[in-house]
Design a protein around this motif. Structure first.
Motif, mmCIF file in Angstrom:
data_model
loop_
_atom_site.group_PDB
_atom_site.id
_atom_site.type_symbol
_atom_site.label_atom_id
_atom_site.label_comp_id
_atom_site.label_asym_id
_atom_site.label_seq_id
_atom_site.Cartn_x
_atom_site.Cartn_y
_atom_site.Cartn_z
ATOM 1 N N TRP A 1 36.712 -38.448 -101.203
ATOM 2 C CA TRP A 1 37.917 -38.021 -100.409
ATOM 3 C C TRP A 1 37.674 -36.948 -99.333
ATOM 4 N N SER B 1 47.345 -40.428 -104.549
ATOM 5 C CA SER B 1 45.891 -40.387 -104.519
ATOM 6 C C SER B 1 45.283 -39.591 -103.400
ATOM 7 N N ASP C 1 42.405 -39.901 -102.009
ATOM 8 C CA ASP C 1 41.338 -40.561 -101.261
ATOM 9 C C ASP C 1 41.604 -40.776 -99.616
ATOM 10 N N PRO D 1 39.378 -40.901 -110.874
ATOM 11 C CA PRO D 1 39.738 -40.709 -109.540
ATOM 12 C C PRO D 1 40.325 -39.298 -109.089
#
Length: 413
Positions: free
Chosen positions: A16, A263, A265, A314
Motif C-alpha cells: 500500500w 483498508s 491499500d 492485509p
C-alpha cells in the motif's frame, strides 16, 4: 529478517506504500532551480525558511508534485533563552509533586522520551521506581510499560530514531517496550503549552473512539481501567462497567477491542526530508499521507515494522482517537523541556521538538479545517487471526469516511 530500519525510501515497502512519483513533467527552468534529494527525487517549492537563531532549516516532501508540507508557524514564537537549549540528559524528571494524571503523563512522556527509550533502559530500576511512584500517587497499573489510566495517549507513541525489534519476544508490538531505540509522543495534549490557556470549562482536548480495551483471553479478559477525571481533559465514549478480569498479567501481550477500520491499500506515504541551504540533511520520521486520488489527506508517522518488501497482510487503518486542533499562540514561549511541543503534528529534530516549523496535516484547499477533523489511527497488519502494529498516522475525517469504514474486533499482539 533484519529488524533495523533502512535509511532509504525503500523501507516504505508494503504494497500500500509506493515510491514517490518523479515523472511529472516540469519546465527546464523549474527542474534546474530545485534541489535533488539523495534518492534522486526533485523536491517541491521551498517552504518558508526558519528564522530561528539556532540554524536555517526547512523540510520538504520527497514528492515533486506536492505543495510544501512543512511550513513556518503562523505566529512567530518568542525566542528561547539559552537555558532552553540544554541537553536532554540534564532534564531530571521529578515525580514527587505529581497531583493528577494530566501532569503524571507529562512526566511519564518526558522520562520515556529523553531517558528510558534513547538509553534502551527498559526494563530498569529507574523506570520501575517512576512507575511505582505514579501508581502509588495517582492509581492504575502499568501494562507493558504503558499506564492504563492514560492508555489512549500511551498507544500513540512514535519512533524518534532507528528502532530495532527486541529478540526475546516478551513484549507486544503495540508497546514501545518491544523495541530498542528512541520514541516520543507527538500528540500528547498534556505536553502542549498552547492548550493550557483554553479554559477547563470550555472543552476537552482529547477524545477516545474506543469503548473498552481488554487484556488477555477472550473468555475472561481484564478491562483497562482508564482515567475518567475531568482534570485529564479526555473524553471517553459512553460505556457501562463491563465485567473485569482479576489478573491483568494473564496473556497480557494480547490487546482486544472493537474499532472502525478501513483498508490501507488506497493510500500512499511520501517521506519528508529536512534541508539546510538546499542540501538534504536527514529524512524525518514523518511522511505525507495521500489517497489514490493524489490528495494530501494526512500524516504518516513512520513505524518500526515497515522494513522489507512484503506482500502479506492485509493492511488496515484502525481509528483510535482524535485531538482538538488548537491555534498557535504568539505569546507562547518555547519551554525548557524538550518534549513540550506546539499543537498539530510537530517536528522532532533528534533531541527536542522544533518550535518554528510545523507539518501540514492535509491540503486545506481540498479538506475543510475543523476542531476535531484529524483522526489518530494505527496501521496494522493481519497475521492469521491476530494483527500487529506497524505505525501511527493522522487522517482527515472526510478522507476516512470516503473509504466506508466498518467496525471490527481487533486482536493485537
Amino acid at each position: 529478517m533484519s529488524t533495523e530500519i533502512p535509511s532509504t525510501i525503500d523501507r516504505l515497502s508494503p504494497s500500500w506504500i509506493r515510491r514517490s512519483r518523479s515523472g511529472t513533467k516540469k519546465s527546464a527552468k523549474e527542474a534546474d532551480s530545485r534541489p535533488t534529494t539523495s534518492n534522486g527525487l526533485l523536491s517541491p517549492e521551498s517552504a518558508s525558511a526558519s528564522s530561528a537563531s539556532e540554524d536555517s532549516r526547512s523540510a520538504r516532501s520527497a514528492r515533486s508534485d506536492r505543495r510544501p508540507s512543512i511550513r513556518e508557524m503562523v505566529n512567530r514564537l518568542r525566542s528561547p533563552s539559552s537555558a532552553s537549549l540544554a541537553s536532554n540528559k540534564s532534564q531530571d524528571v521529578d515525580f514527587s509533586e505529581v497531583e493528577n494524571w494530566f501532569y503524571g503523563f507529562r512526566k511519564y512522556n518526558q522520562l520515556v522520551t529523553t531517558k528510558i527509550s534513547p538509553d534502551r533502559a527498559y526494563p530498569s530500576s529507574e523506570f520501575s521506581k517512576a512507575t511505582k511512584a505514579l501508581t502509588k500517587n495517582l492509581g492504575g497499573q502499568f501494562i507493558h510499560g504503558l499506564p492504563e489510566a492514560t492508555f489512549d495517549l500511551s498507544l500513540l507513541w512514535c519512533p524518534a530514531g532507528t528502532l530495532t525489534r527486541k529478540t526475546d519476544g516478551n513484549e507486544p508490538s503495540w508497546s514501545w517496550t518491544a523495541y530498542d531505540g528512541p520514541v516520543n509522543f507527538p500528540f500528547d495534549h498534556t505536553s502542549c503549552p498552547d492548550y493550557y490557556k483554553i479554559p477547563r470549562t470550555e472543552t476537552e482536548l482529547f477524545r477516545s473512539e474506543i469503548v473498552n480495551f481488554h487484556i488477555g483471553p477472550a473468555k475472561d479478559p481484564y478491562t483497562i481501567r482508564r482515567e475518567k477525571g475531568e482534570k485529564l481533559r479526555m473524553k471517553l465514549p459512553s460505556w457501562f462497567h463491563a465485567p473485569r478480569g482479576s489478573d491483568s498479567s494473564i496473556e497480557s501481550n494480547t490487546l482486544r477491542f472493537t474499532a472502525a477500520t478501513i483498508s490501507a491499500d488506497r493510500f500512499r506515504a511520501d517521506p519528508l526530508v529536512c534541508e539546510e541551504e538546499g542540501v538534504m540533511v536527514k529524512q524525518l520520521h514523518c511522511s505525507e499521507l495521500s489517497n489514490d486520488q493524489n490528495q494530501h489527506c494526512g500524516v504518516f508517522m513512520e513505524g518500526p515494522s515497515i522494513l522489507e518488501p512484503s506482500e502479506d497482510g492485509p493492511f488496515e487503518f484502525i481509528l483510535l482517537s482524535r485531538n482538538l486542533r488548537a491555534k498557535h499562540d504568539e505569546d507562547t514561549r518555547k519551554p525548557r523541556v524538550p518534549t513540550m511541543h506546539p499543537p498539530g503534528t510537530p517536528v522532532w529534530d533528534g533531541e527536542r521538538f522544533v518550535w518554528d516549523l510545523e507539518v501540514t496535516d492535509f491540503d486545506e484547499t481540498l479538506y475543510a479545517p475543523g476542531p476535531w477533523k484529524m483522526l489518530n489511527v494505527m496501521l496494522i497488519k493481519w497475521v492469521g487471526d491476530h494483527a500487529v502494529r506497524l505505525a501511527v498516522a493522522r487522517i482527515h475525517e472526510d478522507a476516512w469516511n470516503a473509504e466506508s469504514p466498518v467496525r471490527k474486533e481487533i486482536v493485537l499482539r
